[in-house]
Enzyme design. Structure first.
Site, short mmCIF file in Angstrom:
data_model
loop_
_atom_site.label_atom_id
_atom_site.label_comp_id
_atom_site.label_asym_id
_atom_site.label_seq_id
_atom_site.Cartn_x
_atom_site.Cartn_y
_atom_site.Cartn_z
N PHE A 135 0.86 -1.19 0.00
CA PHE A 135 0.00 0.00 0.00
C PHE A 135 0.90 1.25 0.00
O PHE A 135 1.87 1.31 0.75
CB PHE A 135 -0.87 0.01 1.25
N ALA A 148 0.03 -1.88 5.83
CA ALA A 148 0.72 -1.74 7.12
C ALA A 148 0.11 -2.62 8.20
O ALA A 148 0.82 -3.16 9.05
CB ALA A 148 0.69 -0.27 7.56
N GLU A 193 -0.92 -5.51 8.07
CA GLU A 193 -0.45 -6.91 7.97
C GLU A 193 1.01 -7.08 8.41
O GLU A 193 1.52 -8.20 8.52
CB GLU A 193 -0.60 -7.42 6.54
N VAL A 238 1.57 5.06 5.97
CA VAL A 238 0.14 5.28 6.23
C VAL A 238 -0.11 6.77 6.06
O VAL A 238 0.44 7.60 6.80
CB VAL A 238 -0.25 4.82 7.64
N VAL A 239 -0.90 7.11 5.03
CA VAL A 239 -1.14 8.52 4.69
C VAL A 239 -2.59 8.85 4.97
O VAL A 239 -3.50 8.12 4.55
CB VAL A 239 -0.80 8.78 3.22
N HIS A 250 -10.16 5.85 8.95
CA HIS A 250 -9.43 4.57 8.77
C HIS A 250 -7.95 4.75 9.08
O HIS A 250 -7.31 3.90 9.68
CB HIS A 250 -9.64 4.10 7.32
N PHE A 303 10.83 -0.05 13.79
CA PHE A 303 9.59 0.55 13.29
C PHE A 303 9.91 1.59 12.22
O PHE A 303 10.35 2.70 12.53
CB PHE A 303 8.84 1.20 14.46
N ARG A 309 10.22 11.90 3.53
CA ARG A 309 10.85 10.99 4.51
C ARG A 309 11.26 9.65 3.90
O ARG A 309 11.66 8.73 4.60
CB ARG A 309 9.91 10.80 5.70
O1 LIG Z 1 -0.20 0.64 4.47
C1 LIG Z 1 -1.28 1.26 4.45
N1 LIG Z 1 -2.46 0.59 4.57
C2 LIG Z 1 -3.65 1.26 4.54
N2 LIG Z 1 -4.78 0.54 4.64
C3 LIG Z 1 -4.80 -0.91 4.42
C4 LIG Z 1 -4.48 -1.68 5.70
O2 LIG Z 1 -3.11 -1.56 6.05
C5 LIG Z 1 -4.81 -3.18 5.49
O3 LIG Z 1 -3.97 -3.67 4.45
C6 LIG Z 1 -6.25 -3.42 5.15
O4 LIG Z 1 -7.08 -2.76 6.10
C7 LIG Z 1 -6.59 -4.92 5.12
O5 LIG Z 1 -6.31 -5.50 6.38
C8 LIG Z 1 -3.66 2.66 4.43
N3 LIG Z 1 -4.87 3.40 4.43
O6 LIG Z 1 -6.00 2.83 4.34
O7 LIG Z 1 -4.82 4.69 4.50
C9 LIG Z 1 -2.41 3.35 4.30
O8 LIG Z 1 -2.33 4.60 4.16
N4 LIG Z 1 -1.26 2.62 4.33
#
Ligand SMILES: O=c1[nH]c(NC[C@H](O)[C@H](O)[C@H](O)CO)c([N+](=O)[O-])c(=O)[nH]1
Length: 153
Positions: A22, A56, A58, A81-82, A88, A113, A127
C-alpha cells in the site's frame, strides 16, 4: 561504569525486511534506502530477505513470524500510512504501531519501526529519500546497532 553502544558493522548479519505494498510509490523508496544502507554497512545482499505484505496492518504478523524463524538477526518493518478522508487512517496507524511494538518486545530478535504516518503524500515522500531523509535508511542503521548492543548484554 560500563557503557555499551552498538556498532554499524553489518558483516555476517542476516536481516528480514517486511514492507507494505500500500502506497508502494513511497514504500519502494523506503525499501531501497534500507537495502542500500545495509549493504553500505557490510550486510551481504544474499543475507537480506524481503517480504511484501498488502498493507501496514499486515506487517506485525509477518514481522513476528520472520523474527521467529531463527534465520535473521533482526527485522525492519516498512510502510506508509497517509491520512485519507476517513478515520481509517487513525485505526491503521494505531494498530500497526501497537502491533509492531508488541512484536518488538516478544520477538527473539530486534524489530525496528519504519512505518511512516503522515498527513499527506508530500510528507511521506520527504521521509522516503527526500529532504527529510529516508526512514528506511535510519532503521537499517538502528537495527545493526540494536543487534550489536543486544550481543553485549
Ligand atoms: O499501508 C497502508 N495501509 C492502509 N490501509 C490498508 C491496511 O493496512 C490493510 O492492508 C487493510 O485494512 C486490510 O487489512 C492505508 N490506508 O488505508 O490509508 C495506508 O495509508 N497505508
Amino acid at each position: 561504569m560500563e557503557v555499551k553502544t552498538g556498532s554499524l558493522n553489518g558483516q555476517h548479519r542476516h536481516v528480514g525486511i517486511v514492507v507494505a505494498k500500500f502506497n508502494q510509490l513511497v514504500t519502494q523508496k523506503l525499501l531501497d534506502g534500507t537495502i542500500a544502507t545495509l549493504q553500505q554497512c557490510g550486510v551481504a545482499e544474499t543475507d537480506i530477505q524481503v517480504y511484501w505484505v498488502p498493507g501496514a496492518f499486515e506487517i506485525p504478523r509477518i514481522a513476528k513470524l520472520v523474527g521467529e524463524t531463527g534465520k535473521v538477526d533482526g527485522v525492519i518493518a516498512l510502510g506508509a500510512v497517509v491520512r485519507g478522508a476517513t478515520s481509517h487512517y487513525d485505526y491503521v496507524c494505531a494498530q500497526t504501531a501497537a502491533g509492531i511494538a508488541q512484536v518488538s518486545l516478544t520477538s527473539p530478535v530486534p524489530v525496528l519501526f519504519g512505518v511512516l504516518t503522515t498527513d499527506d503524500m508530500a510528507q511521506a515522500l520527504d521521509r522516503a529519500g527526500g529532504k527529510a531523509g529516508n526512514k528506511g535508511s535510519e532503521c537499517a542503521q538502528g537495527l545493526l546497532e540494536m543487534i550489536s548492543v543486544e550481543a553485549q548484554i
